[in-house]
Design a protein around this motif. Sequence first.
Motif, PDB file in Angstrom:
ATOM      1  N   ASP A  81      11.958  -9.170  -2.524  1.00 14.98           N
ATOM      2  CA  ASP A  81      12.670  -9.541  -4.517  1.00 14.98           C
ATOM      3  C   ASP A  81      11.159  -9.648  -4.819  1.00 14.98           C
ATOM      4  OD1 ASP A  81      13.629  -9.978  -6.570  1.00 14.98           O
ATOM      5  OD2 ASP A  81      15.722 -10.184  -5.448  1.00 14.98           O
ATOM      6  N   ALA A  82      10.826  -9.089  -5.931  1.00 17.79           N
ATOM      7  CA  ALA A  82       9.122 -10.114  -6.559  1.00 17.79           C
ATOM      8  C   ALA A  82      10.183 -10.588  -7.728  1.00 17.79           C
ATOM      9  CB  ALA A  82       8.789  -8.671  -7.140  1.00 17.79           C
ATOM     10  N   THR A  83      11.977 -11.542  -8.807  1.00 16.99           N
ATOM     11  CA  THR A  83      12.265 -11.359  -9.389  1.00 16.99           C
ATOM     12  C   THR A  83      12.129 -12.792  -8.778  1.00 16.99           C
ATOM     13  OG1 THR A  83      14.652 -10.790  -8.651  1.00 16.99           O
ATOM     14  CG2 THR A  83      13.551  -9.627 -10.181  1.00 16.99           C
ATOM     15  N   LYS A  84      11.970 -12.834  -6.871  1.00 19.63           N
ATOM     16  CA  LYS A  84      12.622 -15.031  -6.752  1.00 19.63           C
ATOM     17  C   LYS A  84      11.670 -15.458  -6.329  1.00 19.63           C
ATOM     18  CE  LYS A  84      17.289 -14.834  -4.602  1.00 19.63           C
ATOM     19  NZ  LYS A  84      17.658 -13.121  -5.949  1.00 19.63           N
ATOM     20  N   GLN A  87       8.177 -17.065  -1.791  1.00 23.87           N
ATOM     21  CA  GLN A  87       6.848 -17.517  -0.691  1.00 23.87           C
ATOM     22  C   GLN A  87       5.299 -18.067  -1.760  1.00 23.87           C
ATOM     23  OE1 GLN A  87       8.297 -14.533  -0.976  1.00 23.87           O
ATOM     24  NE2 GLN A  87       8.771 -13.564   0.928  1.00 23.87           N
ATOM     25  N   ILE A  88       5.905 -18.223  -3.205  1.00 25.12           N
ATOM     26  CA  ILE A  88       5.264 -18.693  -3.950  1.00 25.12           C
ATOM     27  C   ILE A  88       4.722 -19.492  -4.108  1.00 25.12           C
ATOM     28  CG2 ILE A  88       3.565 -18.936  -6.025  1.00 25.12           C
ATOM     29  CD1 ILE A  88       3.162 -15.787  -4.285  1.00 25.12           C
ATOM     30  N   PRO A  89       4.657 -20.986  -3.772  1.00 23.45           N
ATOM     31  CA  PRO A  89       4.554 -22.534  -4.222  1.00 23.45           C
ATOM     32  C   PRO A  89       5.011 -22.432  -5.867  1.00 23.45           C
ATOM     33  CG  PRO A  89       2.786 -22.054  -3.155  1.00 23.45           C
ATOM     34  CD  PRO A  89       3.022 -20.686  -3.244  1.00 23.45           C
ATOM     35  N   ASP A  90       5.769 -23.704  -6.134  1.00 27.02           N
ATOM     36  CA  ASP A  90       5.962 -24.075  -7.454  1.00 27.02           C
ATOM     37  C   ASP A  90       4.850 -24.816  -8.078  1.00 27.02           C
ATOM     38  OD1 ASP A  90       8.805 -23.721  -6.540  1.00 27.02           O
ATOM     39  OD2 ASP A  90       9.572 -25.745  -6.502  1.00 27.02           O
ATOM     40  N   ASN A  91       5.003 -24.367  -9.367  1.00 27.98           N
ATOM     41  CA  ASN A  91       3.843 -24.594 -10.258  1.00 27.98           C
ATOM     42  C   ASN A  91       2.245 -24.645  -9.938  1.00 27.98           C
ATOM     43  OD1 ASN A  91       5.396 -25.927 -12.354  1.00 27.98           O
ATOM     44  ND2 ASN A  91       5.783 -27.927 -10.727  1.00 27.98           N
ATOM     45  N   SER A  92       1.873 -23.514  -9.012  1.00 27.29           N
ATOM     46  CA  SER A  92       1.041 -22.881  -8.876  1.00 27.29           C
ATOM     47  C   SER A  92       0.681 -21.968  -9.479  1.00 27.29           C
ATOM     48  CB  SER A  92       1.291 -22.997  -7.332  1.00 27.29           C
ATOM     49  OG  SER A  92       1.855 -21.054  -7.231  1.00 27.29           O
ATOM     50  N   LEU A 111      13.306 -15.138 -14.932  1.00 26.95           N
ATOM     51  CA  LEU A 111      13.059 -15.266 -15.934  1.00 26.95           C
ATOM     52  C   LEU A 111      12.434 -17.698 -16.006  1.00 26.95           C
ATOM     53  CD1 LEU A 111      13.370 -14.315 -18.943  1.00 26.95           C
ATOM     54  CD2 LEU A 111      11.114 -13.959 -18.272  1.00 26.95           C
ATOM     55  N   ILE A 112      13.540 -17.460 -15.014  1.00 28.03           N
ATOM     56  CA  ILE A 112      13.437 -19.567 -14.437  1.00 28.03           C
ATOM     57  C   ILE A 112      12.524 -19.082 -13.321  1.00 28.03           C
ATOM     58  CG2 ILE A 112      15.313 -20.695 -13.669  1.00 28.03           C
ATOM     59  CD1 ILE A 112      17.312 -20.191 -15.546  1.00 28.03           C
ATOM     60  N   ASN A 113      12.757 -18.086 -12.114  1.00 27.48           N
ATOM     61  CA  ASN A 113      11.959 -17.927 -10.772  1.00 27.48           C
ATOM     62  C   ASN A 113      10.545 -18.367 -11.798  1.00 27.48           C
ATOM     63  OD1 ASN A 113      13.856 -18.071  -9.062  1.00 27.48           O
ATOM     64  ND2 ASN A 113      14.880 -16.501  -9.036  1.00 27.48           N
ATOM     65  N   TRP A 114      10.273 -17.722 -12.663  1.00 23.64           N
ATOM     66  CA  TRP A 114       9.107 -16.868 -12.771  1.00 23.64           C
ATOM     67  C   TRP A 114       7.976 -18.121 -13.735  1.00 23.64           C
ATOM     68  CZ3 TRP A 114       8.885 -11.521 -14.748  1.00 23.64           C
ATOM     69  CH2 TRP A 114       9.444 -10.562 -13.986  1.00 23.64           C
ATOM     70  N   LEU A 124       3.724 -16.729 -19.984  1.00 20.13           N
ATOM     71  CA  LEU A 124       4.098 -15.161 -19.415  1.00 20.13           C
ATOM     72  C   LEU A 124       3.843 -14.023 -20.847  1.00 20.13           C
ATOM     73  CD1 LEU A 124       6.306 -13.773 -17.539  1.00 20.13           C
ATOM     74  CD2 LEU A 124       7.771 -15.001 -18.992  1.00 20.13           C
ATOM     75  N   ALA A 125       3.230 -13.575 -19.601  1.00 18.19           N
ATOM     76  CA  ALA A 125       2.860 -11.913 -20.896  1.00 18.19           C
ATOM     77  C   ALA A 125       3.826 -10.860 -20.409  1.00 18.19           C
ATOM     78  CB  ALA A 125       1.579 -12.183 -20.950  1.00 18.19           C
ATOM     79  N   LEU A 126       4.661  -9.952 -21.109  1.00 14.57           N
ATOM     80  CA  LEU A 126       5.776  -9.385 -21.361  1.00 14.57           C
ATOM     81  C   LEU A 126       5.144  -8.255 -21.828  1.00 14.57           C
ATOM     82  CD1 LEU A 126       8.599 -11.293 -20.628  1.00 14.57           C
ATOM     83  CD2 LEU A 126       7.125  -9.885 -18.639  1.00 14.57           C
ATOM     84  N   ALA A 127       5.374  -6.964 -21.460  1.00 16.57           N
ATOM     85  CA  ALA A 127       5.975  -6.207 -21.812  1.00 16.57           C
ATOM     86  C   ALA A 127       6.833  -4.722 -21.845  1.00 16.57           C
ATOM     87  CB  ALA A 127       4.360  -5.107 -21.785  1.00 16.57           C
ATOM     88  N   VAL A 128       7.982  -4.419 -22.520  1.00 17.42           N
ATOM     89  CA  VAL A 128       8.998  -4.384 -22.180  1.00 17.42           C
ATOM     90  C   VAL A 128       9.514  -3.216 -22.933  1.00 17.42           C
ATOM     91  CG1 VAL A 128      10.246  -6.344 -21.294  1.00 17.42           C
ATOM     92  CG2 VAL A 128      10.388  -5.681 -23.431  1.00 17.42           C
TER      93      VAL A 128
END
Length: 183
Positions: A81-84, A87-92, A111-114, A124-128
């Motif tokens: 799940d690439a939304t959660k 495995q990536i540390p906080d504030n990194s 968005l909260i997880n990112w 955070l940059a998005l294209a939708v």
Amino acid sequence: MINKIMIEQIKKRKEDLEVYYNRLVRQIESGQMGGYEDRAFLAKYAIGQGLDCMCGDFLIGDSVGIDMDKAKIGASFFLVDATKLTQIPDNSQDFIVSNYLDAVPNVIETLINWRRVLKTGKVLALAVRNADTYIRDRGPLENLKRLQCFTPRTLKFYLHRAGFEQFHYEVENSSLRVAAKKL
């Protein structure tokens, strides 16, 4: 015996990726592949150490590509799940870019997880797809991989609720491009 099995698995994966790679090259060469402007916008914000979440086949800048689809050749590694981003540390991270936020089932949670993995003040940059630009009834949801649709106003609301401050947005054709900072 195990080594032989492992080698055969790797060979099979390589063959599958070569077929996919060749198809992508043909699409690009024939002009069937779009999204160049969105990727150029996202690349402006890919500065430092960061992630391209749901990167697909085309990695943005020098980011680490994360995708859930093992057929995507842009991915550096795959997550269930690439939304959660568990495995990536906080504030990194210095940035997160994505052009597939509209493909996630829960925008606020994503968005909260990112936000959790971004350093304070980072981007955070998005294209939708911009729902306001579609004429047909199904709009951007005509693409069955899209689960959400956004307008400039609704995306700003989502970002604010998740703890971001939008500092730039632009609309071009059906693209809505946004840059926001983690508060």
